[in-house]
Motif scaffolding. Structure first.
Motif, PDB file in Angstrom:
ATOM      1  N   VAL A   1       0.734  -1.516  -0.078  1.00 14.64           N
ATOM      2  CA  VAL A   1      -0.270   0.144   0.596  1.00 14.64           C
ATOM      3  C   VAL A   1       0.976   1.443  -0.283  1.00 14.64           C
ATOM      4  O   VAL A   1       1.869   1.083   0.574  1.00 14.64           O
ATOM      5  CB  VAL A   1      -0.884  -0.249   1.491  1.00 14.64           C
TER       6      VAL A   1
ATOM      7  N   VAL B   1       2.631   3.561   2.933  1.00 14.33           N
ATOM      8  CA  VAL B   1       2.797   2.031   4.137  1.00 14.33           C
ATOM      9  C   VAL B   1       3.638   1.509   3.847  1.00 14.33           C
ATOM     10  O   VAL B   1       3.791   1.518   4.548  1.00 14.33           O
ATOM     11  CB  VAL B   1       1.166   1.355   4.475  1.00 14.33           C
ATOM     12  N   HIS B   2       3.847   0.909   2.863  1.00 13.88           N
ATOM     13  CA  HIS B   2       4.417  -0.071   2.682  1.00 13.88           C
ATOM     14  C   HIS B   2       5.791   0.565   1.326  1.00 13.88           C
ATOM     15  O   HIS B   2       7.016   0.011   0.540  1.00 13.88           O
ATOM     16  CB  HIS B   2       4.157  -1.747   1.494  1.00 13.88           C
TER      17      HIS B   2
ATOM     18  N   THR C   1      -9.507  -1.437 -10.007  1.00 18.16           N
ATOM     19  CA  THR C   1     -10.501  -0.246  -8.857  1.00 18.16           C
ATOM     20  C   THR C   1     -10.492   0.041  -8.239  1.00 18.16           C
ATOM     21  O   THR C   1      -8.733   0.872  -8.188  1.00 18.16           O
ATOM     22  CB  THR C   1     -11.435  -1.412  -7.928  1.00 18.16           C
ATOM     23  N   ARG C   2     -11.189   1.798  -8.308  1.00 21.40           N
ATOM     24  CA  ARG C   2     -10.752   3.197  -7.329  1.00 21.40           C
ATOM     25  C   ARG C   2     -10.407   3.251  -6.457  1.00 21.40           C
ATOM     26  O   ARG C   2     -11.258   2.124  -5.686  1.00 21.40           O
ATOM     27  CB  ARG C   2     -12.075   4.496  -8.564  1.00 21.40           C
TER      28      ARG C   2
ATOM     29  N   SER D   1      -8.764   5.586  -2.970  1.00 20.68           N
ATOM     30  CA  SER D   1      -7.759   6.700  -2.536  1.00 20.68           C
ATOM     31  C   SER D   1      -6.737   6.540  -2.706  1.00 20.68           C
ATOM     32  O   SER D   1      -5.708   7.564  -3.115  1.00 20.68           O
ATOM     33  CB  SER D   1      -8.583   7.459  -0.787  1.00 20.68           C
ATOM     34  N   GLU D   2      -5.656   5.669  -2.331  1.00 24.49           N
ATOM     35  CA  GLU D   2      -4.500   4.984  -2.583  1.00 24.49           C
ATOM     36  C   GLU D   2      -3.960   3.792  -3.395  1.00 24.49           C
ATOM     37  O   GLU D   2      -5.008   3.228  -3.670  1.00 24.49           O
ATOM     38  CB  GLU D   2      -3.838   5.249  -1.241  1.00 24.49           C
TER      39      GLU D   2
ATOM     40  N   VAL E   1     -15.039  -2.530  -2.683  1.00 24.58           N
ATOM     41  CA  VAL E   1     -14.332  -1.368  -2.358  1.00 24.58           C
ATOM     42  C   VAL E   1     -15.840  -0.430  -1.770  1.00 24.58           C
ATOM     43  O   VAL E   1     -16.740  -0.496  -2.361  1.00 24.58           O
ATOM     44  CB  VAL E   1     -13.550  -0.838  -3.299  1.00 24.58           C
TER      45      VAL E   1
ATOM     46  N   HIS F   1     -18.373  -0.963  -4.928  1.00 30.77           N
ATOM     47  CA  HIS F   1     -18.997  -2.267  -4.755  1.00 30.77           C
ATOM     48  C   HIS F   1     -20.286  -1.886  -3.832  1.00 30.77           C
ATOM     49  O   HIS F   1     -21.280  -2.837  -3.381  1.00 30.77           O
ATOM     50  CB  HIS F   1     -17.716  -3.019  -4.313  1.00 30.77           C
TER      51      HIS F   1
ATOM     52  N   THR G   1      -4.334  -4.741   6.344  1.00 32.75           N
ATOM     53  CA  THR G   1      -3.665  -3.374   6.474  1.00 32.75           C
ATOM     54  C   THR G   1      -4.273  -1.491   6.419  1.00 32.75           C
ATOM     55  O   THR G   1      -5.452  -1.461   5.923  1.00 32.75           O
ATOM     56  CB  THR G   1      -2.722  -2.890   4.470  1.00 32.75           C
ATOM     57  N   ARG G   2      -3.423  -0.997   6.662  1.00 32.64           N
ATOM     58  CA  ARG G   2      -4.518   0.597   6.573  1.00 32.64           C
ATOM     59  C   ARG G   2      -5.106   0.778   5.115  1.00 32.64           C
ATOM     60  O   ARG G   2      -3.980   0.856   4.707  1.00 32.64           O
ATOM     61  CB  ARG G   2      -3.530   1.336   7.909  1.00 32.64           C
ATOM     62  N   ALA G   3      -5.988   1.966   5.373  1.00 32.13           N
ATOM     63  CA  ALA G   3      -5.469   2.321   3.928  1.00 32.13           C
ATOM     64  C   ALA G   3      -7.476   3.500   4.200  1.00 32.13           C
ATOM     65  O   ALA G   3      -7.671   3.326   5.593  1.00 32.13           O
ATOM     66  CB  ALA G   3      -6.906   1.309   3.024  1.00 32.13           C
ATOM     67  N   SER G   4      -7.513   4.319   3.687  1.00 28.98           N
ATOM     68  CA  SER G   4      -8.792   5.275   3.407  1.00 28.98           C
ATOM     69  C   SER G   4      -9.565   5.080   3.163  1.00 28.98           C
ATOM     70  O   SER G   4     -10.542   5.971   3.704  1.00 28.98           O
ATOM     71  CB  SER G   4      -8.408   6.445   2.143  1.00 28.98           C
ATOM     72  N   GLU G   5      -9.433   3.666   2.313  1.00 24.00           N
ATOM     73  CA  GLU G   5     -10.811   3.202   2.738  1.00 24.00           C
ATOM     74  C   GLU G   5     -11.228   2.093   3.038  1.00 24.00           C
ATOM     75  O   GLU G   5     -10.061   1.355   3.024  1.00 24.00           O
ATOM     76  CB  GLU G   5     -11.876   3.345   1.132  1.00 24.00           C
TER      77      GLU G   5
END
Lengths: 315, 315
Positions: free
Chosen positions: A57, A60-61, A133-134, A136-137, B57, B61, B133-137
C-alpha cells in the motif's frame, strides 16, 4: 501527463492483459489465463498447493517519492514469491488486485505492472487473474500460488534441539537501501532475489525440516520459528553474512550496520534448520547459493546471543 | 464506539485467526491453515486448480449506509464463489486482503469477517490466508481457489450453433433489493446463492460445454459468452424466470421489472449452453435447482430478442 482516468476501465484491463501476454511464461501450468470467469492452473500429479497473500500500500509499504513504480511492482511480487520459497514451493501463478486513484499517472500504472511482470517472468510465475478498482491510494493485493511435493512443504514449526541454523545470501542490504532512500540520499533501487530454487532444493533434503524467509528481519523471523517450534536458539551475530559495502554504507548514514543485519527486513533470505554434518561449502553447492551457519537450536526457549533488541520491532 | 485502531495489528490478526478457526470447514483439503509463511491445500489426484480474484470497495461496490457489514462480507465472498461455480469447480479455500481506516468501527470489522466466514462455512471454502493494512477506505480483495476434474473446467467460449440456452434459479432479485436500498426504502439484505453444486453437476454433463455466471446482468454476461464463442443467439425474454414479487416490487419503486431481469447484476445464476434433448424438468433434477430455457445459439453473431438495451450498461 496522462492519468489512468483518461482511459476507460476496459482499456486499462486490455492493457494489463496485453502486457501479461507479452510476459507470458513458458510452462505447462496455465491451462486458462486471463479472460474467463477464472483461470485454470495444472499442478503436477502428487503435488500440494501452496498459497500466500500480501498487500503493498502507498505510504505504508512504499512511497512514490523514494522509488520508481517498476521497483515498487517488483518488490510487491518478490515479497509474495519469497513466501513460496520459504515453503519450498515452485511458483504456479499469481493474481493481483490493483486499486488506484483516477489521477494516478499512466506511467506509474504501467511501471507497477511491468515491475510485477518482470519478476513473474524471471521466476516462472504468470499473472493469471485480478481486478482493477478506484481507491484513494494506490495498492496491490497479490495472492501467489505454488506447488510442492505432497506433504513436503517446509513449515516454521519443524525445528528441533540440536538443529544447526543457516541463512542464505547476505543480510542488511534491503534495509540499507531503504534507509538511504528515506533519508533522500538515493532512490530505492534494491530488489531482493526470492530464493525460489534454494527453497525447492531444501524440500528435497531430509535433514531440513523447518524454514522461514527474512521479511521482518532475521531476529524477528527466527523468533517466529522458535516460537512455532517450541524451542530456543544460541546465535552468533558475528557470523552473519553482511552485504558488500554494508558497514561503510551504514556508517555514511550514521546508523548501526549490525542493526541492519539483525533487524532489517525485505532481504528475503531463507533461514533453515539442518540436522546433519555437511559443511557450509557442501550445502552451498546443493542449494546453489551462499549459506552461512550462525547458531543452533536449543531445548531452552528464547534466543540467546542477539545484541539488545530494545526498540527494534519498529525499525 | 470501539474502532480497529484501538486494537493492535497482532490483536486484530489474532481475532481473524480465532474467528476463522471457529468457522473451520470439515474437509481434508487444508493441510496448513493460517499462521505459516503460506497455506497448503490438497486438491484430489487428477484435478486442475481454478483461481479467481475480485475486490469489494467501499463506495464503489457497497455503501455502509445501505447494508450491514455482515451482508457486505457475504456478498464479497459470494461474488468470488460464483466464479468458481461458473467454471464447475468445488471450492478449496480463499485469501482475503482487508484494508481499512483506523477509524473503522470494530463491529463493522467483525461483521465483514463474520459475513465472509458465514459463506465460507456454507460452501466449504475456508479462509486460508490474507493480510490487513491501513487505507483511506475499507476494501476486501479476495482470491478464491477451487478444483475441477482435469481438463473439464467450463469455459465461456464453448457455445456452438444449435445449443439450447438455459439459466438457473430466478433473475432480478438482487437488482431489486439494491434499488430498494439505494432509494432508502429498506436496507440491502439480499445475498444471492452461488450455484456451486449446480456448477459441479454441469461439469459432469457431456452435453454442456460453456457456462458463465450472471454478475453484470444476463444480457451483458450472455454477450460475453457469445463473443468468446464467436456465435450469436435468439432469446425470448418472456421465458425468463422472475423472482417472487419482482413485478410488484419494481412497480412500487416506479422502475421497469424487465430491466431488472435482463440487466440486473449480482444474481449469480448460471447461464449454460446445452446440446441435448432433455426437458427442463429433467435438467432440474440433475442440477438440483430450477432451470429455464430462454433461447438458442445461432451461427449469426449478436443476440436477437432482447428489449432495447439503450443505456443499460450502467444500470
Amino acid at each position: 501527463m496522462k492519468c489512468i482516468s483518461d482511459l476507460g476501465e476496459f482499456e486499462l484491463i486490455g492493457r494489463i492483459a496485453r502486457l501479461a501476454e507479452r510476459a507470458a511464461v513458458d510452462g505447462a501450468q496455465v491451462v486458462v489465463g486471463i479472460g474467463d470467469d477464472a483461470a485454470v492452473l495444472r499442478p503436477r500429479a502428487g503435488e500440494d498447493l501452496v498459497v500466500s497473500a500480501d498487500t503493498f500500500v502507498e505510504d505504508v509499504h512504499f512511497r512514490w517519492g523514494t522509488s520508481s513504480a517498476k521497483i515498487v511492482g517488483r518488490r510487491a511480487l518478490v515479497a509474495n514469491l519469497s513466501d513460496l520459497a520459504a515453503m519450498g514451493a515452485r511458483p504456479l501463478g499469481f493474481t493481483a488486485a490493483l486499486a488506484a486513484p483516477g489521477a494516478l499517472e499512466l506511467t506509474r500504472f504501467d511501471g507497477l505492472l511491468r515491475g510485477m511482470l518482470h519478476e513473474a517472468r524471471a521466476h516462472g510465475c504468470p499473472l493469471v487473474g485480478g481486478n482493477l478498482t478506484r481507491a484513494s491510494e494506490t495498492s496491490v493485493a497479490i495472492t501467489v500460488m505454488g506447488a510442492v511435493p505432497r506433504g513436503k512443504a517446509l513449515r516454521r514449526n519443524g525445528l528441533r534441539a540440536g538443529d544447526r541454523l543457516f541463512v542464505t545470501g547476505t543480510l542488511g542490504g534491503a534495509a540499507l537501501a531503504l534507509a538511504r532512500a528515506e533519508l533522500g540520499r538515493a532512490p530505492m533501487r534494491h530488489v531482493a532475489m526470492p530464493r525460489i530454487e534454494a527453497g525447492q532444493a531444501l524440500v528435497r533434503m531430509r535433514e531440513v525440516r523447518a524454514c522461514i524467509d527474512v521479511s521482518d528481519g532475521l531476529a524477528a523471523d527466527l523468533g517466529h520459528m522458535l516460537e512455532a517450534s517450541g524451542v530456543g536458539a544460541e546465535v552468533d551475530p558475528a557470523q552473519l553474512p553482511r552485504g558488500r559495502g554494508l558497514a561503510q554504507g551504514a556508517s555514511e548514514l550514521g546508523i548501526d550496520g549490525e542493526r541492519l543485519v539483525v533487524g532489517g527486513g525485505e532481504d528475503y533470505e531463507l533461514v533453515f534448520g539442518y540436522r546433519g554434518a555437511a559443511t557450509s561449502a557442501v550445502l552451498r553447492r546443493r542449494l546453489g547459493v551462499k549459506v552461512t551457519e550462525f547458531g543452533s537450536v536449543t531445548r531452552m526457549r528464547g534466543a540467546r546471543g542477539w545484541p539488545s533488541t530494545e526498540g527494534w520491532r519498529h525499525f
